[in-house]
Design a protein around this motif. Structure first.
Motif, short mmCIF file in Angstrom:
data_model
loop_
_atom_site.label_atom_id
_atom_site.label_comp_id
_atom_site.label_asym_id
_atom_site.label_seq_id
_atom_site.Cartn_x
_atom_site.Cartn_y
_atom_site.Cartn_z
N UNK A 17 0.84 -1.21 0.00
CA UNK A 17 0.00 0.00 0.00
C UNK A 17 0.87 1.26 0.00
N UNK A 18 1.99 1.20 0.73
CA UNK A 18 2.91 2.33 0.76
C UNK A 18 3.47 2.59 -0.64
N UNK A 19 3.89 1.52 -1.33
CA UNK A 19 4.43 1.68 -2.69
C UNK A 19 3.37 2.26 -3.63
N UNK A 20 2.13 1.78 -3.49
CA UNK A 20 1.04 2.32 -4.30
C UNK A 20 0.84 3.80 -4.00
N UNK A 21 0.85 4.12 -2.69
CA UNK A 21 0.69 5.52 -2.28
C UNK A 21 1.83 6.39 -2.80
N UNK A 22 3.06 5.86 -2.72
CA UNK A 22 4.21 6.62 -3.23
C UNK A 22 4.10 6.82 -4.74
N UNK A 23 3.66 5.78 -5.45
CA UNK A 23 3.49 5.91 -6.91
C UNK A 23 2.43 6.97 -7.22
N UNK A 24 1.28 6.92 -6.47
CA UNK A 24 0.24 7.93 -6.68
C UNK A 24 0.75 9.32 -6.35
N UNK A 25 1.56 9.41 -5.29
CA UNK A 25 2.09 10.70 -4.90
C UNK A 25 3.03 11.23 -5.99
N UNK A 26 3.85 10.33 -6.56
CA UNK A 26 4.74 10.77 -7.66
C UNK A 26 3.92 11.30 -8.82
N UNK A 27 2.84 10.59 -9.15
CA UNK A 27 1.96 11.06 -10.24
C UNK A 27 1.37 12.41 -9.87
N UNK A 28 0.95 12.54 -8.60
CA UNK A 28 0.35 13.81 -8.16
C UNK A 28 1.38 14.94 -8.19
N UNK A 29 2.65 14.62 -7.83
CA UNK A 29 3.72 15.63 -7.88
C UNK A 29 3.93 16.07 -9.33
N UNK A 30 3.96 15.08 -10.24
CA UNK A 30 4.12 15.41 -11.67
C UNK A 30 2.93 16.25 -12.13
N UNK A 31 1.70 15.82 -11.72
CA UNK A 31 0.50 16.59 -12.09
C UNK A 31 0.55 17.99 -11.51
N UNK A 32 1.03 18.11 -10.25
CA UNK A 32 1.13 19.43 -9.61
C UNK A 32 2.12 20.31 -10.37
#
Length: 174
Positions: A110-125
């Motif tokens: 779940x942490x890896x999934x969250x980190x991947x989503x966060x990376x996508x969100x950082x790129x989106x941001x």
């Protein structure tokens, strides 16, 4: 060599009329034999007492050995119970470790999934910030264009008014 008491007594009875020295010797031998007999009886009694004491000691030792055997059996049973309890605790801990390992693996996933989503969100941001900057620049350009257009409109209005004035003044003067 000493003779038996019965033989001595018989010989003493037959010698009652005999020589006093011989009689005295027999009495002395008899007294010596009685003393030795008495000593032998005492020694036998002492030996019997020692044998009774040894038998009592043997009984105490056998009782102590029985108690020791019972204690050893109790210790073995206690050790077996402790081993069983220890095995039960170890099995419980193994099960807990297994459960915690599964939960840990799930949380890591779940942490890896969250980190991947966060990376996508950082790129989106970052992309949104860049788009915002571009839109702000576009707004500035459009604001400048709008202001320029308003100034041009004002200038055109003035020119139109001037042209209308000239037109009306030219018509009126004709």
């Amino acid at each position: 060599a000493p003779t038996s008491n019965v033989a001595r007594r018989m010989s003493m009875k037959s010698l009652s009329g005999s020589d006093p020295a011989q009689l005295s010797k027999l009495k002395s031998d008899n007294a010596d034999l009685e003393r030795r007999l008495s000593e032998a009886v005492r020694e036998a009694a002492a030996a019997r007492a020692r044998a009774d004491s040894a038998a009592a000691e043997k009984g105490r030792l056998e009782a102590a050995a029985g108690k020791l055997e019972a204690a050893v059996a109790e210790l073995k049973e206690s050790r077996a119970e402790a081993s069983a309890a220890e095995a039960k605790v170890a099995a419980g801990r193994t099960a807990q470790i297994s459960t915690l390992s599964r939960k840990n693996a799930e949380l890591e996933s779940r942490l890896k999934e969250g980190e991947a989503r966060m990376e996508v969100m950082v790129v989106d941001l970052e992309s949104a910030r860049e788009e915002k900057e571009q839109l702000e620049e576009k707004v500035e350009e459009l604001t400048l264009d709008f202001e320029t257009a308003q100034m041009e409109v004002e200038e055109l209005k003035e020119e139109l008014e001037n042209a209308n004035r000239l037109d009306t003044s030219g018509e009126g003067g004709r």
